[in-house]
Design an enzyme around this catalytic site. Sequence first.
Site, PDB file in Angstrom:
ATOM      1  N   SER A 256       0.722  -1.572  -0.009  1.00  0.00           N
ATOM      2  CA  SER A 256       0.291  -0.439   0.184  1.00  0.00           C
ATOM      3  C   SER A 256       0.624   1.003  -0.053  1.00  0.00           C
ATOM      4  O   SER A 256       1.976   0.986  -0.004  1.00  0.00           O
ATOM      5  CB  SER A 256      -0.775   0.108   0.947  1.00  0.00           C
ATOM      6  N   LYS A 257       0.049   2.711  -0.206  1.00  0.00           N
ATOM      7  CA  LYS A 257       0.964   3.302  -0.212  1.00  0.00           C
ATOM      8  C   LYS A 257       1.831   3.588   0.553  1.00  0.00           C
ATOM      9  O   LYS A 257       2.825   4.391   0.598  1.00  0.00           O
ATOM     10  CB  LYS A 257      -0.109   4.875  -0.653  1.00  0.00           C
ATOM     11  N   ARG A 258       1.310   3.652   2.078  1.00  0.00           N
ATOM     12  CA  ARG A 258       1.642   3.813   3.494  1.00  0.00           C
ATOM     13  C   ARG A 258       3.058   3.023   3.216  1.00  0.00           C
ATOM     14  O   ARG A 258       4.204   4.065   3.923  1.00  0.00           O
ATOM     15  CB  ARG A 258       0.735   3.692   4.744  1.00  0.00           C
ATOM     16  N   LYS A 259       3.247   2.718   2.662  1.00  0.00           N
ATOM     17  CA  LYS A 259       4.830   1.392   2.968  1.00  0.00           C
ATOM     18  C   LYS A 259       6.235   1.645   1.534  1.00  0.00           C
ATOM     19  O   LYS A 259       6.393   0.841   0.677  1.00  0.00           O
ATOM     20  CB  LYS A 259       3.891   0.076   3.251  1.00  0.00           C
ATOM     21  N   GLY A 260       5.389   2.755   1.224  1.00  0.00           N
ATOM     22  CA  GLY A 260       6.660   3.134   0.187  1.00  0.00           C
ATOM     23  C   GLY A 260       6.275   2.749  -1.165  1.00  0.00           C
ATOM     24  O   GLY A 260       4.769   3.025  -1.358  1.00  0.00           O
TER      25      GLY A 260
END
Length: 536
Positions: A256-260
């Site tokens: 997901s976007k939150r992880k890079g």
Amino acid sequence: MTSPVLLRFAPSPTGPLHLGGLRTALVNHIHARKLGGKWLLRIEDTDAARAVPGSVEGIREGLAWAGLDYDYGPGKAGPHGPYFQSQRLDLYHFYAKKLLDTGHAYRCFCTADELQSTRERLARSGLNQTYDKKCLNLTEEEVARRVKAGEKSIVRLNDSMPPRRTSPPDLIFGHLRDAHASLPTDPVLLKSDLFPTYHLASVVDDHEMGITHVLRGEEWLPSVPLHLDLYASFNFEPPQFAHLPILLNPDGSKMSKRKGDVRVVDFIERGWEPQAVVNWLALAGWGVHDHSHSHSHSSEASSSNSDSDSSSASSSKQTAAPDSTTVMSLPEIIQHFDLSAVTHRRSVLDPTKLEYLNKHHLMRDFSSEEGLQAFAERMQPDIKAAYPDSDSTSIPYLKKVILALQGRLMTAPDLLTTAPYFFQPPSYTSPESQALVTAIPSHEIYLQALQPTLERLRAIPSQEWEAYDVASVLHEENKKTGLKSKVYMTVMRHALSGMKSGPSVPEIMKVLGQEKTLARLEDAASRVGEWYPEES
Ligand code: GLU
């Protein structure tokens, strides 16, 4: 006659293209090409509320960057267009009417509030239903009257109508458990704004466009029973389905976007090579060849409640798929790819593999004169911009630099930062340079190493420099000084580059050329006093 192979990538324009989407497009491209077929880009823009301006351009740019050239779609007219669902509304109305006429669908006049309380009531009573079918039995007259009166309605599938039939096995997941129970009751096909739901539009288009294989993300697997109901209601032949397993981060979490980085544009901006990203995505989940799900088995009797775990087919013949870091170009991937070797297990997308693949794709490019030339030409504007005062940016010079640095460049932009001393004089004031000096015992030792070598190098006739065995000169001069080669080479490296690592000292000298090599050694000799202030 069997219909020509046609696949589709059908993104919704709800934001930037993500890696998962690119991977779906890629596998469609590979499988279509593998089968000698075509694929199209269809924009599923029937949900205006979720549309994000610029998405279509972003999707097209991402596909073009990756070298995934769709055969039909926006900007590429074809026999199945238009390729925007918002321009195909008449078609969905036509098919919705067909279902209404045959009783496979019905109009529902319930308001949003009514539906909400019905849903809550059903949930409270523990029923596995989301709608009480209140409008199913309205008389034709009543429906006609309410439509005429301008009352808003939606069209629902009558889910008791489609004949239940065995589902064809998924080309990746194999036989699936019947998931009808998890579907909403009488799913909505046409909304009150007359836009179709995804399900109706997708089935109608896949049929109308002549799609032979639907290859999409695992998240659509639960929709398959509904789609098959629709195919059955229309009396259409369903396409072959293949669902791609979800991609995971190395820690097992969902990407997901939150992880890079997950947006393709981030990969473009960071200067990753498209063929490396394509290689990386293609290898994710490309497991072992498992014949139990190949096309030839689609006639196998399927039992609707069989286990979805296709890996249980351990007795099936297996052939090796490529290693998870095999460096392959897109044509090579197409040549070796086999959809039945794609695992249904969730696959980890490991960034360190991309680093490896990117570096090796670059090295592959550099191994041909053409590839090297193209890379030098591509990088020249960036080098000039980064080093505006540099007189060392010609293509022949850049080619030498690139060859000297290959294996050290993980990404193309590394060429700008890995060895700045190839483009400008070394910085002797950087912390790295200062730390190097502390590894050389004294000012005297620095000069003891430097000066005689400088004389020897100066004596080399300039026309011989290119072919001269500089390495032997250094070796001999090192010996004469009696210094440890580590100390001697540190002096040379420091004087030439001001950095602690890089290509070998003779290689650096060869790339710089005689003139610059001598100038740097002379400069270092004249400044060495500044670097050992406590001695003076
Ligand atoms: N529009 C859907 C999406 O954005 C496509 C699903 C499908 O391929 O059927 O993922």
